[in-house]
Write a protein that holds these residues in place. Sequence first.
Motif, PDB file in Angstrom:
ATOM      1  N   UNK A  76      46.680  41.167  56.167  1.00  0.00           N
ATOM      2  CA  UNK A  76      46.779  42.577  55.442  1.00  0.00           C
ATOM      3  C   UNK A  76      47.129  42.232  54.273  1.00  0.00           C
ATOM      4  N   UNK A  77      48.057  41.229  53.466  1.00  0.00           N
ATOM      5  CA  UNK A  77      48.128  41.347  52.570  1.00  0.00           C
ATOM      6  C   UNK A  77      47.061  40.871  51.795  1.00  0.00           C
ATOM      7  N   UNK A  78      46.532  39.626  52.069  1.00  0.00           N
ATOM      8  CA  UNK A  78      45.863  39.411  50.930  1.00  0.00           C
ATOM      9  C   UNK A  78      43.801  39.834  50.671  1.00  0.00           C
ATOM     10  N   UNK A  79      44.078  40.643  52.129  1.00  0.00           N
ATOM     11  CA  UNK A  79      42.820  41.310  52.278  1.00  0.00           C
ATOM     12  C   UNK A  79      43.124  42.554  51.233  1.00  0.00           C
ATOM     13  N   UNK A  80      44.311  43.137  50.730  1.00  0.00           N
ATOM     14  CA  UNK A  80      45.111  44.445  50.163  1.00  0.00           C
ATOM     15  C   UNK A  80      45.026  43.928  49.006  1.00  0.00           C
ATOM     16  N   UNK A  81      45.059  42.864  48.306  1.00  0.00           N
ATOM     17  CA  UNK A  81      44.700  41.867  46.990  1.00  0.00           C
ATOM     18  C   UNK A  81      43.210  41.970  46.600  1.00  0.00           C
ATOM     19  N   UNK A  82      42.249  41.935  47.594  1.00  0.00           N
ATOM     20  CA  UNK A  82      41.048  41.862  47.141  1.00  0.00           C
ATOM     21  C   UNK A  82      41.009  43.344  46.820  1.00  0.00           C
ATOM     22  N   UNK A  83      41.022  44.419  48.036  1.00  0.00           N
ATOM     23  CA  UNK A  83      40.524  45.570  47.583  1.00  0.00           C
ATOM     24  C   UNK A  83      41.098  46.145  46.550  1.00  0.00           C
ATOM     25  N   UNK A  84      42.134  45.606  45.666  1.00  0.00           N
ATOM     26  CA  UNK A  84      43.017  46.503  44.643  1.00  0.00           C
ATOM     27  C   UNK A  84      42.203  45.539  43.283  1.00  0.00           C
ATOM     28  N   UNK A  85      41.064  45.255  43.292  1.00  0.00           N
ATOM     29  CA  UNK A  85      40.662  44.850  42.612  1.00  0.00           C
ATOM     30  C   UNK A  85      40.071  45.921  42.086  1.00  0.00           C
ATOM     31  N   UNK A  86      39.749  45.804  40.784  1.00  0.00           N
ATOM     32  CA  UNK A  86      39.097  47.127  39.729  1.00  0.00           C
ATOM     33  C   UNK A  86      37.927  46.533  38.478  1.00  0.00           C
ATOM     34  N   UNK A  87      36.986  47.224  39.661  1.00  0.00           N
ATOM     35  CA  UNK A  87      35.920  46.296  38.695  1.00  0.00           C
ATOM     36  C   UNK A  87      35.590  46.803  38.106  1.00  0.00           C
ATOM     37  N   UNK A  88      35.335  47.830  37.389  1.00  0.00           N
ATOM     38  CA  UNK A  88      35.242  48.787  35.775  1.00  0.00           C
ATOM     39  C   UNK A  88      36.287  47.722  34.582  1.00  0.00           C
ATOM     40  N   UNK A  89      37.182  47.481  35.285  1.00  0.00           N
ATOM     41  CA  UNK A  89      38.356  46.608  34.222  1.00  0.00           C
ATOM     42  C   UNK A  89      37.931  45.241  34.377  1.00  0.00           C
TER      43      UNK A  89
END
Length: 259
Positions: free
Chosen positions: A244-257
């Motif tokens: 859950x933690x790892x998936x959330x870390x990937x979800x939090x990638x901000x593509x625009x930044x």
Amino acid sequence: MTLVGVGVGCGLTAAGAAAGGADLLACYSTAIYRAKGLPSALAFLPYDDPNELVRQVLPEVVAAARDLPVFAGVGAHDPRRQPDRLVGQMGELGATGVTNEPFVGIYDGDLRAQLEAAGLGYQKELDLARAAVKQGAMVLGWAWTPQEAAAMAATGASHVGLMLGITAGGRMGSEAALSDEQSHDLLAQMNAAVRRENPSAVTLIHGGPLHSVESVAAALAASEADGYMGGSSLERVPVIDAMATTVQEFKNINLKEEQ
């Protein structure tokens, strides 16, 4: 360092336990259910043959276990199966020993009385342990009371598990039936019973409120047992939390930044 055993339901968690320094592994029906994302309690309803479940998964657990001893969970109560043959079958699949899981101790009241009256009680688990010892296999024999602990130790079992029930806390966990003080007292009584009957047996505590490092450390100190056998606390909860933690870390990638 504390002796730690891990109940695993698939090769992936067996590999993780081995990498973490586990001293022994056990593969049994409740672990197989939780590895499938299902409640461990499902193992105590009549939907599958527990011995067949273990036979299907055991080879991958043994392959991932490196050189660790692996105990195969054996349902000893089926009158159509002979304990010595079940032990031999698990040994052919690579198991170092057996453990009496599923166990009749999970039941109480009228159902437990009915099972005992039908000859499907704890004696069957003791018979399994004796058959395994006779074949030179290791045994992790679970007990729920001081009387059962003494009886299991008397079989010559290499390991005696001091059981407090299904592990409380965490995802899909149950509520602890005993307080910490009551649990410590019961574990101490069971451990003492084993020591009197078979001083060479290794004692492992499990279940109930024992789901954190702190709770296990306190229980080991109070009971003077040799180690801890973890199920959901070492397999289900760490796997779900880490993923859950790892998936959330990937979800939090901000593509625009990132661009």
